[in-house]
Write an enzyme that holds these catalytic residues in place. Structure first.
Site, PDB file in Angstrom:
ATOM      1  N   LYS A 116      37.834  36.167  45.084  1.00  0.00           N
ATOM      2  CA  LYS A 116      39.153  36.584  44.590  1.00  0.00           C
ATOM      3  C   LYS A 116      39.083  37.455  43.346  1.00  0.00           C
ATOM      4  CE  LYS A 116      41.734  33.033  46.838  1.00  0.00           C
ATOM      5  NZ  LYS A 116      42.549  31.832  46.758  1.00  0.00           N
ATOM      6  N   LYS A 157      42.500  29.629  38.695  1.00  0.00           N
ATOM      7  CA  LYS A 157      42.207  29.706  40.135  1.00  0.00           C
ATOM      8  C   LYS A 157      40.704  29.798  40.381  1.00  0.00           C
ATOM      9  CE  LYS A 157      46.352  32.106  41.774  1.00  0.00           C
ATOM     10  NZ  LYS A 157      46.810  33.391  42.330  1.00  0.00           N
ATOM     11  N   GLY A 163      43.858  27.367  49.890  1.00  0.00           N
ATOM     12  CA  GLY A 163      44.614  26.130  50.117  1.00  0.00           C
ATOM     13  C   GLY A 163      44.959  25.374  48.851  1.00  0.00           C
ATOM     14  N   GLY A 164      44.978  26.075  47.721  1.00  0.00           N
ATOM     15  CA  GLY A 164      45.383  25.435  46.470  1.00  0.00           C
ATOM     16  C   GLY A 164      44.269  24.668  45.773  1.00  0.00           C
ATOM     17  N   LYS A 200      48.413  34.916  34.594  1.00  0.00           N
ATOM     18  CA  LYS A 200      49.732  34.572  34.075  1.00  0.00           C
ATOM     19  C   LYS A 200      50.548  33.985  35.228  1.00  0.00           C
ATOM     20  CE  LYS A 200      53.526  34.992  31.478  1.00  0.00           C
ATOM     21  NZ  LYS A 200      53.736  33.985  30.448  1.00  0.00           N
ATOM     22  N   HIS A 207      56.841  34.368  47.940  1.00  0.00           N
ATOM     23  CA  HIS A 207      55.537  34.704  48.512  1.00  0.00           C
ATOM     24  C   HIS A 207      55.801  35.695  49.646  1.00  0.00           C
ATOM     25  CE1 HIS A 207      51.433  33.584  50.244  1.00  0.00           C
ATOM     26  NE2 HIS A 207      51.996  34.330  51.187  1.00  0.00           N
ATOM     27  N   GLU A 274      48.385  39.104  50.371  1.00  0.00           N
ATOM     28  CA  GLU A 274      49.435  38.227  49.857  1.00  0.00           C
ATOM     29  C   GLU A 274      49.858  38.688  48.464  1.00  0.00           C
ATOM     30  OE1 GLU A 274      48.525  34.135  52.267  1.00  0.00           O
ATOM     31  OE2 GLU A 274      47.825  34.214  50.199  1.00  0.00           O
ATOM     32  N   ASN A 289      43.620  37.758  52.967  1.00  0.00           N
ATOM     33  CA  ASN A 289      43.023  36.895  53.993  1.00  0.00           C
ATOM     34  C   ASN A 289      42.433  37.793  55.066  1.00  0.00           C
ATOM     35  OD1 ASN A 289      45.765  34.603  53.627  1.00  0.00           O
ATOM     36  ND2 ASN A 289      43.759  34.505  52.683  1.00  0.00           N
ATOM     37  N   ARG A 291      41.387  37.593  58.086  1.00  0.00           N
ATOM     38  CA  ARG A 291      41.376  36.903  59.389  1.00  0.00           C
ATOM     39  C   ARG A 291      42.783  36.947  59.957  1.00  0.00           C
ATOM     40  NH1 ARG A 291      44.459  32.688  57.611  1.00  0.00           N
ATOM     41  NH2 ARG A 291      44.004  31.944  55.519  1.00  0.00           N
TER      42      ARG A 291
END
Lengths: 449, 130
Positions: A116, A157, A163-164, A200, A207, A274, A289, A291
């Site tokens: 990421k 992150k 998935g969080g 931030k 979303h 996203e 993502n 995929r």
């Protein structure tokens, strides 16, 4: 074109891929664990190979067994579906090394976007807005100083995350050090990579994600956007397309940003970018993502494009046979993910046998599901029973259709999340489109704990 | 009379063949009721055939099961095996994984041919357990 595709997945997405492959005249191979012997994907594929025991690590994540299954059946391509090995660059490379096409992007694209922090840097380099943030945290004191500049609240992150997992909301400096360490620990055990970065926090965002398709000849198009704001603990519950809250010019800019970023890395498959969108319609790139996604269906419904079919054609070396100007958005689609969970008991999985199962139908209703009466929802994998997707001429009609479809859906023997979806669909704020990723937390606080 | 005798003989044969204890016949010319003596049936002893209980050894991987190496069998029917005996290999993508016996006993039969593709859990050998 491929002659035989092995589907390295299970459940509804395995069926989804088998169906398109059959329409293309391509033979299919299902792989399955000992727990999935009675699954529909095993029955519907032309061939089926048991690859191991019940746990994912013994079966759906076991690369040597999957490659061996492809070898003994003579499959010339592997579709990884979503989850499991779908974003594993090493797996994509191994497929290619064994002369098996990987139906997905190149391993280089997966690596670039899978990390990421690298994806964020690539977005910045391409002039795509990202939230103010840090690079990988190496020194806590340096991080503290940087966050003072950004301003609290922030979100920590995991760079390898999904998935969080590893995410930590942080509201002040006292929490920062503790949260960085716990995020690093969680990321390390979940992904084998403890690196984290800080962004931030956008308060109350929507979303919004852009579906793109790229081929091996540098062509990239986008198929509109999806609003996936209705989430619980970062798990999407309801997805819609197109976005009902964003002005057309913002959507267009986001689409163009997505295409620019995909082109910059030579992206050559179906993928999703996203974004978070704040209350002033400013958008920020979050992650990509690499995929097919669970919610690709709503895009298919409003564009009339079979995304899996194009993904297969592209992987076999075909050129994108549609251009941006051919993309026409018609109607409004909504998807509800129905899970075997007990909403009154902290969404505890509710595995078991479906004593009765009658799926809804009728005009504008699509069910993507691997369930049937007598089928046992296994405790070993995700708890999805199926996806209900509806297409209406507008959002109001789509909501009415979804309410009708959920009312028709008969699932007996286990608890399902249908009552939660019905609560959401009957909520006035949902009906008026006043939604954000905080929707469940705000409207159903008892269900978000 | 001769004809009737031959009919009775035929009926007796049927009664014997199907091990009937009683048989009634009503024809145009005569009626017959045969009862066989219970001692006779008791005399007939049937031999109980007890099949040996066989266990199977199943595939532990996905690939081709090879129990013949360089033309000579690694194992054959009748071989005594022990826990840990190597029973050949499962080969895929150039990698061989040894198939190790989880039990002791005698190899009764093979369930697959040499070099057959096998998946996880597929029965490969029938074993008469020691």
């Amino acid at each position: 074109m491929f002659k035989k595709i092995l589907i390295a997945n299970r459940g509804e997405i395995a069926l989804r891929i088998i169906r398109t492959a059959k329409e293309l005249g391509i033979k299919t191979v299902a792989v399955y664990s000992t727990a999935d012997k009675e699954s529909l994907h095993v029955k519907m594929a032309d061939e089926a190979i048991c690859i191991g025991g019940v746990t994912s690590t013994e079966s759906y994540l076991k690369i040597p067994s999957i490659i061996a299954a492809a070898e003994i059946t003579g499959a010339d391509a592997i579709h990884p579906g979503y989850g499991f090995l779908s974003e594993n660059a090493k797996f994509a490379s191994i497929c290619i090394e064994h002369n098996i096409a990987f139906i997905g992007p190149s391993p280089e694209c997966i690596s670039k976007m899978g990390d990421k922090a690298t994806a964020r840097a690539t977005a910045i380099a391409n002039g795509i807005p990202v939230t103010n943030g840090t690079d990988i945290v190496k020194d806590i004191e340096v991080a503290k100083e940087k966050v003072r500049e950004i301003g609290y609240p922030v979100i920590i992150k995991a760079t390898a995350g999904g998935g969080g997992k590893g995410m930590r909301l942080t509201y002040n400096e006292q929490e920062l050090e503790k949260n960085i360490i716990s995020s690093q620990t969680e990321a390390g055990s979940a992904f084998g990579n403890p690196d984290v970065y800080i962004e931030k926090l956008i308060e109350d965002p929507r979303h919004i994600e852009i579906q793109i398709l790229g081929d091996k000849y540098g062509n990239v198009i986008y198929l509109g956007e999806r609003d996936c704001s209705i989430q619980r603990r970062h798990q999407k519950l309801i997805e819609e397309a197109p976005s009902f809250s964003l002005p057309l010019d913002v959507r267009q800019k986001m689409g163009e940003s997505a295409v620019r970023l995909a082109k910059s890395i030579g992206y050559d498959s179906a993928g999703t970018l996203e974004f978070l969108v704040d209350s002033n319609n400013n958008y920020y790139f979050m992650e990509m993502n690499t995929r097919i996604q669970v919610e690709h269906t709503v895009t298919e419904m409003i564009t009339g494009i079979d995304i899996i079919k194009l993904q297969i054609l592209i992987a076999s070396g075909g050129k994108l046979n549609i251009s941006q100007k051919d993309i026409e958005i018609l109607g409004h689609a909504i998807e509800c993910r129905i899970n075997a969970e007990d909403i009154e008991n902290n969404f505890l999985p509710s595995p078991g046998v479906l004593k009765n199962y009658i799926a809804p139908g009728g005009y504008g209703v699509r069910i993507d599901s691997h369930s049937y009466a007598g089928y046992e929802i296994s405790p070993f994998y995700d708890s999805m029973i199926g996806k209900v997707i509806v297409l209406g001429v507008d959002r109001d009609e789509a909501i009415a259709k979804m309410k009708r479809a959920l009312e028709e859906y008969v699932i007996e023997g286990i608890k399902t999340t249908i009552p939660l979806h019905q609560k959401i669909l009957n909520n006035k704020d949902y009906e008026y489109g006043n939604t954000s990723t905080k929707f469940i937390e705000t409207h159903f606080p008892e269900l978000s704990k | 009379m001769e004809k009737e005798m031959s009919s009775v003989e035929s009926l007796m044969q049927i009664a014997n063949e199907f091990e009937l204890t009683e048989l009634c016949y009503s024809g145009e010319d005569f009626k017959l009721h045969i009862k066989t003596s219970p001692q006779k049936t008791e005399k007939k002893e049937t031999k109980k055939i007890t099949k040996p209980k066989l266990d199977t050894i199943n595939s532990t991987g996905v690939g081709r099961y090879k129990f013949i190496k360089n033309g000579s069998p690694v194992i054959k029917i009748g071989d005594e095996i022990k826990v840990g005996t190597k029973l050949g290999v499962i080969e895929a993508v150039g990698i061989e994984s040894a198939l190790i016996s989880p039990m002791s006993g005698t190899i009764e039969s093979f369930c697959v041919e040499n070099n057959d593709p096998v998946d996880f859990g597929k029965p490969l050998l029938k074993i008469k357990k020691a």
